[in-house]
Enzyme design. Structure first.
Site, PDB file in Angstrom:
ATOM      1  N   GLU A 142      -1.024   5.854   5.003  1.00 33.30           N
ATOM      2  CA  GLU A 142       0.186   5.668   4.209  1.00 33.30           C
ATOM      3  C   GLU A 142       0.053   6.440   2.900  1.00 33.30           C
ATOM      4  OE1 GLU A 142       1.844   1.209   5.262  1.00 33.30           O
ATOM      5  OE2 GLU A 142       0.713   1.512   3.418  1.00 33.30           O
ATOM      6  N   CYS A 143       1.027   7.265   2.593  1.00 34.89           N
ATOM      7  CA  CYS A 143       1.093   7.982   1.319  1.00 34.89           C
ATOM      8  C   CYS A 143      -0.233   8.691   1.031  1.00 34.89           C
ATOM      9  CB  CYS A 143       1.497   7.032   0.197  1.00 34.89           C
ATOM     10  SG  CYS A 143       2.091   7.883  -1.289  1.00 34.89           S
ATOM     11  N   GLY A 144      -1.062   8.170   0.124  1.00 33.71           N
ATOM     12  CA  GLY A 144      -2.336   8.816  -0.149  1.00 33.71           C
ATOM     13  C   GLY A 144      -3.210   8.914   1.074  1.00 33.71           C
TER      14      GLY A 144
ATOM     15  N   THR B 231       2.688   8.224   7.189  1.00 34.20           N
ATOM     16  CA  THR B 231       3.985   8.098   6.525  1.00 34.20           C
ATOM     17  C   THR B 231       3.796   8.242   5.020  1.00 34.20           C
ATOM     18  OG1 THR B 231       3.805   5.694   6.177  1.00 34.20           O
ATOM     19  CG2 THR B 231       4.750   6.441   8.272  1.00 34.20           C
TER      20      THR B 231
END
Length: 438
Positions: free
Chosen positions: A328-330, A428
């Site tokens: 997720e993200c990072g 994501t």
């Protein structure tokens, strides 16, 4: 139906008024009185709950009326069991939310307070004004007549004369003053580009929180706040999210730290086995794990160390050959081909996806996300709709893999950050909050 612990919500007219330091001081001061205090955070903030836990010793949960349905909200509200009092911290200004379902303020702190029946304590920065602050407070009290309103804490008061004038205005407006905080330059939390630093990074968090509590005890009427706290009838059926796998290797360190507490609680309550590991320490994920999950965080601040963590990267690639990996993200950025830091240095990442991101070319991304999966990801089938939140400054330079989902903002407008997938690897840019009910 049962009687729930009484609660209040700490909010403000806007960000930057000092509500977080008030919140932390209040949590610790009430805990020091022998109370079991249950903290909450209104909205999708990733950072504040860790500070809350440090202040009162009890896990803090997000309450999000945009992203969460009644079943999840009730499941999160049930976490107050065993508490003497609940204290929630608002986000942004009291009425700030999104314009969805034909109304403004959807997902706002006011909506959280209204749903839970908790009176609002408004922290008002009176710097640069005196009686005029009462007009602000009165406007916030009367803007939504059905919203319970406990009173105000006046912050950054310059002198006894300033206090007298500000109190005079509040008295004339019929606003209860619950506390008056003199201006002090040391009552701030360190910040960085995504807001506050993480709790684990604070140079002396325990001393800071103890100082906030002493300050609150001296200048705020804690008994009046306790008396203003309101109980509501509760006990409705609720549940927390189910785990995406039985054995989950979860990255947890300064680079990967943003996982919503209600997710981890739900996973554990359902019997999932969560094995934390630190990529920054070059630790490898549990080789018996069914899933490796890389949360968001600050990989851009540690890109060199991540690129050098060859034991971690080798084990991650080996795991992805047979079992799923999700970021997720990072975490998504770390699964990509490369990450370019703000100095323009390129760092090789895991290479499990073709994603290349840059912090040299910064672009602000912030907001709720609704994603309809075009392919399966751990725990969810293709076609499932998910709700989450995105907050980062990275720019996508390359994303050659197949998109994972169609992603929309809170108003239903498509956004280009679709996530991607390759083999057993998915990623994501949004942080998952909950799946939508079927």
């Amino acid at each position: 139906m049962i009687e729930t612990p009484p609660g209040v919500l700490i909010s403000a007219p806007s960000s930057g008024t000092g509500k977080t330091t008030v919140m932390l001081g209040l949590l610790r001061a009430l805990r020091d009185e022998g109370l079991v205090v249950q903290p909450y955070k209104s909205g999708p903030d990733y950072i504040d709950p860790a500070f809350h836990r440090a202040a009162c010793g009890r896990a803090s949960f997000n309450i999000d009326t945009w992203a969460m349905d009644d079943r999840l909200l009730n499941g999160i509200a049930a976490q107050m069991n065993g508490a003497d009092i609940c204290i929630a911290e608002g986000s942004m200004g009291l009425y700030d939310g999104v314009a969805t379902k034909g109304q403004t303020g959807f997902g706002s702190s006011a909506e959280t307070a209204r749903r839970l029946g908790w009176p609002v304590v408004l922290v008002v920065d009176v710097g640069g004004q005196a009686q005029s602050a009462a007009a602000t407070a009165l406007g916030f009290q009367t803007y939504a007549p059905d919203l319970p309103f406990a009173g105000v804490i006046l912050n950054r008061v310059a002198s006894p004369r300033h206090e007298r004038l500000a109190r005079l205005g509040m008295d004339q407006a019929g606003i209860t003053v619950l506390g008056v905080l003199p201006r002090r330059g040391d009552l701030t939390l360190p910040e960085r580009h995504l807001g506050l630093i993480q709790a684990v990074e604070h140079p002396d968090l325990e001393s800071a929180i103890a100082g906030y509590a002493d300050f609150l005890r001296e200048h705020v009427d804690l008994a009046a706040i306790r008396a203003a706290a309101n109980s509501v009838r509760g006990g409705q059926t609720g549940s927390l999210p189910s785990p995406p796998a039985q054995r989950i290797a979860l990255a947890q360190d300064a680079a990967f730290s943003f996982t919503y507490p209600h997710l981890l609680k739900g996973w554990r309550d359902a019997g999932a086995e969560i094995s934390p590991f630190s990529p920054l320490a070059d630790e490898v994920p549990d080789p018996t794990a069914d899933l490796v999950w890389l949360p968001g965080g600050y990989p851009e601040l540690h890109a060199g160390r991540l690129a050098a963590a060859q034991c971690f990267l080798t084990a991650l690639r080996r795991h992805a050959e047979a079992r799923p990996v999700h970021g997720e993200c990072g975490g998504y950025m770390a699964l990509g081909e490369a990450l370019i830091d703000k100095q323009g240095h390129r760092h090789a990442m895991a290479g499990l996806l073709g994603l290349v991101t840059s912090y040299e070319k910064r672009k602000f991304h912030l907001g709720y996300r609704r994603a309809v999966l075009g392919a399966a990801m751990p725990g969810f089938d293709a076609g499932q709709a998910l709700r989450g939140h995105e907050f980062h400054y990275s720019t996508i330079l390359a994303q050659p893999d197949a998109p994972l989902a169609e992603v929309f903002d809170a108003d239903g407008q498509p956004v280009p950050e679709t996530g991607s997938h390759r083999g057993k690897v998915t990623g994501t840019f949004f942080h998952l909050i909950t799946p939508e009910a079927a």
